[in-house]
Design an enzyme around this catalytic site. Structure first.
Site, PDB file in Angstrom:
ATOM      1  N   VAL A 139      43.791  42.055  26.499  1.00  0.00           N
ATOM      2  CA  VAL A 139      45.004  42.768  26.935  1.00  0.00           C
ATOM      3  C   VAL A 139      46.081  41.823  27.456  1.00  0.00           C
ATOM      4  O   VAL A 139      47.259  42.188  27.486  1.00  0.00           O
ATOM      5  CB  VAL A 139      44.688  43.833  28.020  1.00  0.00           C
ATOM      6  CG1 VAL A 139      43.800  44.929  27.479  1.00  0.00           C
ATOM      7  CG2 VAL A 139      44.105  43.212  29.281  1.00  0.00           C
TER       8      VAL A 139
ATOM      9  N   TYR B 165      44.250  39.348  43.127  1.00  0.00           N
ATOM     10  CA  TYR B 165      43.758  40.665  42.704  1.00  0.00           C
ATOM     11  C   TYR B 165      44.542  41.783  43.403  1.00  0.00           C
ATOM     12  O   TYR B 165      44.964  42.752  42.763  1.00  0.00           O
ATOM     13  CB  TYR B 165      42.263  40.748  43.047  1.00  0.00           C
ATOM     14  CG  TYR B 165      41.560  41.991  42.564  1.00  0.00           C
ATOM     15  CD1 TYR B 165      41.233  42.153  41.216  1.00  0.00           C
ATOM     16  CD2 TYR B 165      41.192  42.996  43.454  1.00  0.00           C
ATOM     17  CE1 TYR B 165      40.551  43.297  40.775  1.00  0.00           C
ATOM     18  CE2 TYR B 165      40.521  44.132  43.026  1.00  0.00           C
ATOM     19  CZ  TYR B 165      40.200  44.279  41.681  1.00  0.00           C
ATOM     20  OH  TYR B 165      39.532  45.404  41.249  1.00  0.00           O
ATOM     21  N   ALA B 166      44.764  41.625  44.713  1.00  0.00           N
ATOM     22  CA  ALA B 166      45.502  42.652  45.472  1.00  0.00           C
ATOM     23  C   ALA B 166      46.918  42.787  44.936  1.00  0.00           C
ATOM     24  O   ALA B 166      47.434  43.899  44.782  1.00  0.00           O
ATOM     25  CB  ALA B 166      45.517  42.288  46.954  1.00  0.00           C
TER      26      ALA B 166
ATOM     27  N   LYS C 295      46.840  44.667  41.644  1.00  0.00           N
ATOM     28  CA  LYS C 295      46.514  46.087  41.771  1.00  0.00           C
ATOM     29  C   LYS C 295      47.621  46.854  42.492  1.00  0.00           C
ATOM     30  O   LYS C 295      47.863  48.029  42.192  1.00  0.00           O
ATOM     31  CB  LYS C 295      45.169  46.260  42.486  1.00  0.00           C
ATOM     32  CG  LYS C 295      43.983  45.706  41.694  1.00  0.00           C
ATOM     33  CD  LYS C 295      43.797  46.419  40.362  1.00  0.00           C
ATOM     34  CE  LYS C 295      42.563  45.989  39.610  1.00  0.00           C
ATOM     35  NZ  LYS C 295      42.404  46.675  38.322  1.00  0.00           N
TER      36      LYS C 295
HETATM   37  P1  NAP Z   1      33.401  44.931  34.736  1.00  0.00           P
HETATM   38  O1  NAP Z   1      32.069  45.597  34.708  1.00  0.00           O
HETATM   39  O2  NAP Z   1      33.508  43.490  35.017  1.00  0.00           O
HETATM   40  O3  NAP Z   1      34.120  45.277  33.337  1.00  0.00           O
HETATM   41  C1  NAP Z   1      35.383  44.740  33.042  1.00  0.00           C
HETATM   42  C2  NAP Z   1      35.717  45.053  31.609  1.00  0.00           C
HETATM   43  O4  NAP Z   1      36.997  44.486  31.311  1.00  0.00           O
HETATM   44  C3  NAP Z   1      34.744  44.468  30.606  1.00  0.00           C
HETATM   45  O5  NAP Z   1      34.583  45.378  29.536  1.00  0.00           O
HETATM   46  C4  NAP Z   1      35.436  43.194  30.116  1.00  0.00           C
HETATM   47  O6  NAP Z   1      34.939  42.892  28.823  1.00  0.00           O
HETATM   48  C5  NAP Z   1      36.891  43.666  30.115  1.00  0.00           C
HETATM   49  N1  NAP Z   1      37.924  42.635  30.204  1.00  0.00           N
HETATM   50  C6  NAP Z   1      38.064  41.649  31.117  1.00  0.00           C
HETATM   51  N2  NAP Z   1      39.152  40.917  30.836  1.00  0.00           N
HETATM   52  C7  NAP Z   1      39.728  41.468  29.743  1.00  0.00           C
HETATM   53  C8  NAP Z   1      40.882  41.160  28.974  1.00  0.00           C
HETATM   54  N3  NAP Z   1      41.674  40.124  29.265  1.00  0.00           N
HETATM   55  N4  NAP Z   1      41.164  41.950  27.915  1.00  0.00           N
HETATM   56  C9  NAP Z   1      40.367  42.981  27.590  1.00  0.00           C
HETATM   57  N5  NAP Z   1      39.266  43.321  28.270  1.00  0.00           N
HETATM   58  C10 NAP Z   1      38.950  42.561  29.331  1.00  0.00           C
HETATM   59  O7  NAP Z   1      34.370  45.638  35.794  1.00  0.00           O
HETATM   60  P2  NAP Z   1      34.443  47.130  36.374  1.00  0.00           P
HETATM   61  O8  NAP Z   1      33.904  47.085  37.735  1.00  0.00           O
HETATM   62  O9  NAP Z   1      33.960  48.117  35.394  1.00  0.00           O
HETATM   63  O10 NAP Z   1      36.035  47.235  36.540  1.00  0.00           O
HETATM   64  C11 NAP Z   1      36.843  48.005  35.691  1.00  0.00           C
HETATM   65  C12 NAP Z   1      38.197  48.150  36.372  1.00  0.00           C
HETATM   66  O11 NAP Z   1      38.011  48.811  37.636  1.00  0.00           O
HETATM   67  C13 NAP Z   1      38.878  46.824  36.683  1.00  0.00           C
HETATM   68  O12 NAP Z   1      40.264  46.941  36.483  1.00  0.00           O
HETATM   69  C14 NAP Z   1      38.582  46.634  38.153  1.00  0.00           C
HETATM   70  O13 NAP Z   1      39.536  45.821  38.784  1.00  0.00           O
HETATM   71  C15 NAP Z   1      38.623  48.061  38.644  1.00  0.00           C
HETATM   72  N6  NAP Z   1      37.934  48.282  39.903  1.00  0.00           N
HETATM   73  C16 NAP Z   1      36.582  48.056  39.995  1.00  0.00           C
HETATM   74  C17 NAP Z   1      35.949  48.289  41.218  1.00  0.00           C
HETATM   75  C18 NAP Z   1      34.479  48.078  41.399  1.00  0.00           C
HETATM   76  O14 NAP Z   1      34.006  48.173  42.547  1.00  0.00           O
HETATM   77  N7  NAP Z   1      33.704  47.808  40.367  1.00  0.00           N
HETATM   78  C19 NAP Z   1      36.697  48.722  42.320  1.00  0.00           C
HETATM   79  C20 NAP Z   1      38.058  48.940  42.171  1.00  0.00           C
HETATM   80  C21 NAP Z   1      38.663  48.726  40.959  1.00  0.00           C
HETATM   81  P3  NAP Z   1      35.035  41.431  28.122  1.00  0.00           P
HETATM   82  O15 NAP Z   1      34.447  40.468  29.085  1.00  0.00           O
HETATM   83  O16 NAP Z   1      34.287  41.580  26.838  1.00  0.00           O
HETATM   84  O17 NAP Z   1      36.493  41.207  27.889  1.00  0.00           O
END
Ligand code: NAP
Length: 249
Positions: free
Chosen positions: A65, A156-157, A160
């Site tokens: 992305v 990150y902050a 977001k």
């Molecule tokens: P995750 O398990 O690390 O998954 C992240 C996903 O994003 C993976 O599918 C990764 O796949 C993909 N990704 C990373 N960089 C990318 C790029 N440049 N282009 C396309 N895809 C990319 O994380 P998650 O916890 O599910 O987080 C998902 C979202 O929720 C994020 O935006 C995160 O900041 C947000 N969030 C998470 C939490 C939490 O506690 N987990 C809390 C608040 C917000 P590849 O490595 O194959 O690219």
């Protein structure tokens, strides 16, 4: 409640695992034709194979992305194969944590380029189609960290919090076209991203969460599915926290 998404094309970024993977599954079960993307082709293929077992239509493409050329390339395939995107879930995100005094410029850039510019790139790629149809849903996955900041996560902050300003501006621009834009602000959710948190910090985090546990990707996916459905047609420009009460504590 009727979350019927039949006839809609939904694109979930960062859908190879975690919250994005669960969101894709929930949208697929609600009847949408779903396109999943992430950077790594093997990860996308594996997720696509698992989702395909559920039936319905799911396509997977490698797409970074943060790279507008990669986004445009994938959008061409998607348009040819599925038609215009009705629902965009800007979920792809990364962390590169460090105290600001120690943070390298590359770590700042990578996080902003992925989490914030990535949402710009993907939204730009779908917006004309939504405007033409006079229907669309943009759902940006922000974070409680974007609302309250966090030591060691300035990049990150900022990304977001930026997503929240982006969401509110889009909501104002696009409301006359019947397109809603909302953000969600998850707290601690059980995914690969939070699996990196050391045990001692995890215990401290649990003490601050009134519900006493981390959330599941499925719980976040249910909120996403509601916000992109017709049932949420009068909600736009909002940031909905899903954090077990963390921010009220
Ligand atoms: P995750 O398990 O690390 O998954 C992240 C996903 O994003 C993976 O599918 C990764 O796949 C993909 N990704 C990373 N960089 C990318 C790029 N440049 N282009 C396309 N895809 C990319 O994380 P998650 O916890 O599910 O987080 C998902 C979202 O929720 C994020 O935006 C995160 O900041 C947000 N969030 C998470 C939490 C939490 O506690 N987990 C809390 C608040 C917000 P590849 O490595 O194959 O690219």
């Amino acid at each position: 409640m009727n979350l019927n998404l039949a006839g809609k094309v939904a694109w979930v970024t960062g859908a190879s695992r975690g919250i994005g993977r669960s969101a894709a599954e929930t949208l697929l079960k609600a009847g949408a034709r779903v396109v999943i993307t992430s950077r790594n082709q093997e990860n996308v293929d594996a997720a696509q194979r698992e989702l395909a077992v559920l039936g319905g239509s799911v396509g997977g493409f490698a797409c970074d992305v943060s790279d507008s050329a990669s986004v445009q390339r994938v959008m061409k395939y998607v348009l040819d194969k599925y038609g215009p995107v009705d629902i965009l879930v800007n979920n792809a995100g990364v962390t590169k944590d460090n105290l600001l005094a120690l943070m390298g410029e590359e770590d700042w850039d990578e996080v902003i380029r992925t989490n914030l510019k990535g949402a710009f790139n993907c939204t730009k790629a779908v917006i004309r189609g939504m405007i033409k149809k006079r229907w669309g849903r943009i759902l940006n996955v922000s974070s409680v960290i974007g609302l309250k900041g966090n030591a060691g996560q300035a990049n990150y902050a900022a990304s977001k919090a930026g997503l929240i300003g982006f969401t509110k501006s889009l909501a104002l621009e696009l409301a006359p076209r019947n397109i809603t834009a909302n953000a969600i602000a998850p707290g601690f959710i059980e995914t690969a991203m939070t699996a990196k948190i050391p045990e001692a910090e995890r215990a401290k985090a649990l003490e601050r969460i009134p519900l006493g546990r981390f959330g599941s990707p499925q719980e976040v996916a249910s909120l996403i599915a509601f916000l992109v459905s017709d049932e949420a047609g009068y909600i736009t420009g909002q940031v909905i926290s899903i954090d077990g009460g963390l921010l009220t504590a």
